[in-house]
Design a protein around this motif. Structure first.
Motif, PDB file in Angstrom:
ATOM      1  N   GLN A 186       0.823  -1.197   0.000  1.00  0.00           N
ATOM      2  CA  GLN A 186       0.000   0.000   0.000  1.00  0.00           C
ATOM      3  C   GLN A 186       0.867   1.260   0.000  1.00  0.00           C
ATOM      4  O   GLN A 186       1.992   1.267   0.502  1.00  0.00           O
ATOM      5  N   THR A 187       0.296   2.325  -0.572  1.00  0.00           N
ATOM      6  CA  THR A 187       1.064   3.561  -0.740  1.00  0.00           C
ATOM      7  C   THR A 187       1.163   4.381   0.539  1.00  0.00           C
ATOM      8  O   THR A 187       1.975   5.301   0.615  1.00  0.00           O
ATOM      9  N   SER A 188       0.354   4.071   1.538  1.00  0.00           N
ATOM     10  CA  SER A 188       0.377   4.812   2.800  1.00  0.00           C
ATOM     11  C   SER A 188       1.078   4.026   3.893  1.00  0.00           C
ATOM     12  O   SER A 188       1.175   2.787   3.826  1.00  0.00           O
ATOM     13  N   PHE A 189       1.580   4.755   4.890  1.00  0.00           N
ATOM     14  CA  PHE A 189       2.180   4.166   6.094  1.00  0.00           C
ATOM     15  C   PHE A 189       3.391   3.276   5.767  1.00  0.00           C
ATOM     16  O   PHE A 189       3.597   2.245   6.396  1.00  0.00           O
ATOM     17  N   ASN A 190       4.177   3.660   4.757  1.00  0.00           N
ATOM     18  CA  ASN A 190       5.395   2.916   4.471  1.00  0.00           C
ATOM     19  C   ASN A 190       6.599   3.839   4.604  1.00  0.00           C
ATOM     20  O   ASN A 190       6.470   5.067   4.558  1.00  0.00           O
ATOM     21  N   SER A 191       7.771   3.247   4.760  1.00  0.00           N
ATOM     22  CA  SER A 191       8.994   4.045   4.857  1.00  0.00           C
ATOM     23  C   SER A 191      10.180   3.197   4.467  1.00  0.00           C
ATOM     24  O   SER A 191      10.175   1.974   4.641  1.00  0.00           O
ATOM     25  N   ILE A 192      11.217   3.847   3.922  1.00  0.00           N
ATOM     26  CA  ILE A 192      12.496   3.205   3.637  1.00  0.00           C
ATOM     27  C   ILE A 192      13.578   4.250   3.882  1.00  0.00           C
ATOM     28  O   ILE A 192      13.572   5.321   3.283  1.00  0.00           O
ATOM     29  N   GLU A 193      14.471   3.931   4.801  1.00  0.00           N
ATOM     30  CA  GLU A 193      15.524   4.863   5.210  1.00  0.00           C
ATOM     31  C   GLU A 193      16.860   4.122   5.263  1.00  0.00           C
ATOM     32  O   GLU A 193      16.891   2.913   5.547  1.00  0.00           O
ATOM     33  N   VAL A 194      17.958   4.848   4.999  1.00  0.00           N
ATOM     34  CA  VAL A 194      19.289   4.246   5.002  1.00  0.00           C
ATOM     35  C   VAL A 194      20.169   5.011   5.986  1.00  0.00           C
ATOM     36  O   VAL A 194      20.197   6.254   5.978  1.00  0.00           O
ATOM     37  N   PHE A 195      20.889   4.275   6.829  1.00  0.00           N
ATOM     38  CA  PHE A 195      21.744   4.871   7.857  1.00  0.00           C
ATOM     39  C   PHE A 195      23.149   4.297   7.743  1.00  0.00           C
ATOM     40  O   PHE A 195      23.334   3.130   7.358  1.00  0.00           O
ATOM     41  N   ASP A 196      24.134   5.131   8.096  1.00  0.00           N
ATOM     42  CA  ASP A 196      25.498   4.620   8.148  1.00  0.00           C
ATOM     43  C   ASP A 196      25.769   4.015   9.521  1.00  0.00           C
ATOM     44  O   ASP A 196      24.880   3.949  10.369  1.00  0.00           O
ATOM     45  N   SER A 197      27.005   3.604   9.765  1.00  0.00           N
ATOM     46  CA  SER A 197      27.336   2.909  11.009  1.00  0.00           C
ATOM     47  C   SER A 197      27.212   3.800  12.236  1.00  0.00           C
ATOM     48  O   SER A 197      27.067   3.302  13.356  1.00  0.00           O
ATOM     49  N   SER A 198      27.282   5.124  12.054  1.00  0.00           N
ATOM     50  CA  SER A 198      27.155   6.044  13.187  1.00  0.00           C
ATOM     51  C   SER A 198      25.702   6.438  13.459  1.00  0.00           C
ATOM     52  O   SER A 198      25.429   7.172  14.406  1.00  0.00           O
TER      53      SER A 198
END
Length: 375
Positions: free
Chosen positions: A69-81
């Protein structure tokens, strides 16, 4: 006496054989399945889990086995810190609704990174997880359970509301089914019987309405991950009604429920005349059908098979359970000499239908399990 004893002996043997077969079947059903995956799971990701790449990618993407579904989704990228290194433009791919993706900052340095994602399956259940990867040479991170996807686990609010919804709909359909196909005219015209089935119908429709109204904020808590207090807002309700498939189906269910109220009113006024009883039965069946479009069956690749099977399964279970409730409510008829014969005749008339519903439950449940259980 001998023919009677022989017939009784044959019945005992048949009962023993039937019990043995049912026991073997149930043991098979309980011990054979290993693990069922009911929600969306990852087909592939770019980068894949623990992949070591030499150049920094421009974007990351995750493809699932079903549309999300197009709502209530997320994709995030973080480094080691713990610093976020994506361009905060994550979302569902416009051309392929089973892919979620986001662009990364330019010239990312060598090191370890993690993709933290959360999506809502087409059946309305959230799934989330973490995918680690590495840029440049070095030791890759070991895969662990911390990186596995986690689905939604039913809580007490979902159990209570869904239980009320299914049971009330089942009781409503069971009463209507009995008046159309099982009860003789002598019982339908009986004042006491009319009073009992009218009370059950009224109570069922009231509980059904309450559970359906509560299902909206319940689904909002499931998809958004927020508490009941935080989802009770115009913004969240607008989002789930306007941007989710559950919201579209919920609006249709409320409209159908409105007409069920009208039809039920005329049922009471006309003492369960067939016309209004049929209208109510069809509308109640429509509510069951609407549930299949937000169930696991709707996320299958072959919806023309899984949705009808799920509908048959839910309808058979609803009528069977509702009919049992009706039989229990009418037990006082067995204690009166003038209605005792009619009551046991009612049980006999329903037993044939009961066998049919159990067979439909078994067949539809077996084929659905093949579709939903991957191993």
């Amino acid at each position: 006496m001998r023919p009677f004893q022989k017939g009784g002996s044959d019945r005992v043997k048949q009962l023993k054989y039937s019990s043995l077969i049912m026991t073997v079947l149930y043991l098979f059903l309980f011990f054979y399945p290993s693990l069922a995956s009911a929600h969306a799971y990852i087909l592939k990701s770019t980068p894949y889990e623990n992949e070591i790449i030499q150049e920094a990618p421009k974007k990351v993407s995750i493809e699932f086995d079903e549309r999300i579904q197009t709502s209530f989704n997320s994709i995030e990228v973080f480094d080691s810190s713990g610093k976020r290194v994506d361009q905060k433009n994550g979302g569902v791919n416009a051309e392929n609704p089973s892919i979620i993706e986001c662009n990364l900052d330019e010239n990312l340095p060598n090191g370890t990174y993690s993709i933290q994602w959360r999506v809502v399956s087409s059946d309305g259940h959230p799934v989330q997880g973490v995918i680690p990867f590495q840029i440049g040479n070095g030791n890759a991170q070991d895969s662990s359970n911390d990186h596995e996807s986690n689905g939604y686990s039913p809580k007490i609010d979902l159990i209570i509301i869904r239980w009320l919804q299914y049971m009330s709909n089942a009781c409503f359909l069971g009463i209507l089914f009995f008046s159309l196909f099982v009860l003789r005219k002598e019982l339908i015209n009986d004042t006491w019987v009319l009073t009992i089935i009218s009370k059950i119908a009224k109570l069922s429709i009231m509980i059904l309405a309450l559970s359906m109204i509560l299902s909206l904020p319940l689904q909002a808590t499931i998809e958004s991950g927020l508490s009941w207090g935080k989802v009770l807002s115009v913004e969240v309700f607008s989002d789930i009604l306007g941007n989710t498939f559950f919201g579209e189906i919920w609006i249709l269910q409320i409209c159908c429920l409105f007409f069920v109220f009208i039809a039920t009113y005329f049922i009471q006024k006309t003492n369960f005349k067939p016309l209004w009883t049929w209208i109510s039965f069809i509308l109640g069946t429509g509510l069951i059908l609407s549930k299949t479009f937000t169930s696991h069956a709707s996320s299958s690749t072959n919806v023309y098979l899984t949705i009808p099977l799920d509908f048959i399964h839910l309808l058979s279970a609803s009528i069977w359970i509702g009919s049992i409730v009706t039989l229990v409510a009418l037990i006082p008829l067995s204690r009166k000499m003038d209605t005792k014969t009619l009551y046991f005749d009612t049980i006999h008339r329903f037993s044939i239908w009961g066998i049919i519903f159990v067979l439909l439950l078994t067949i539809s449940g077996f084929f659905s399990s093949i579709s939903f259980i991957p191993n």
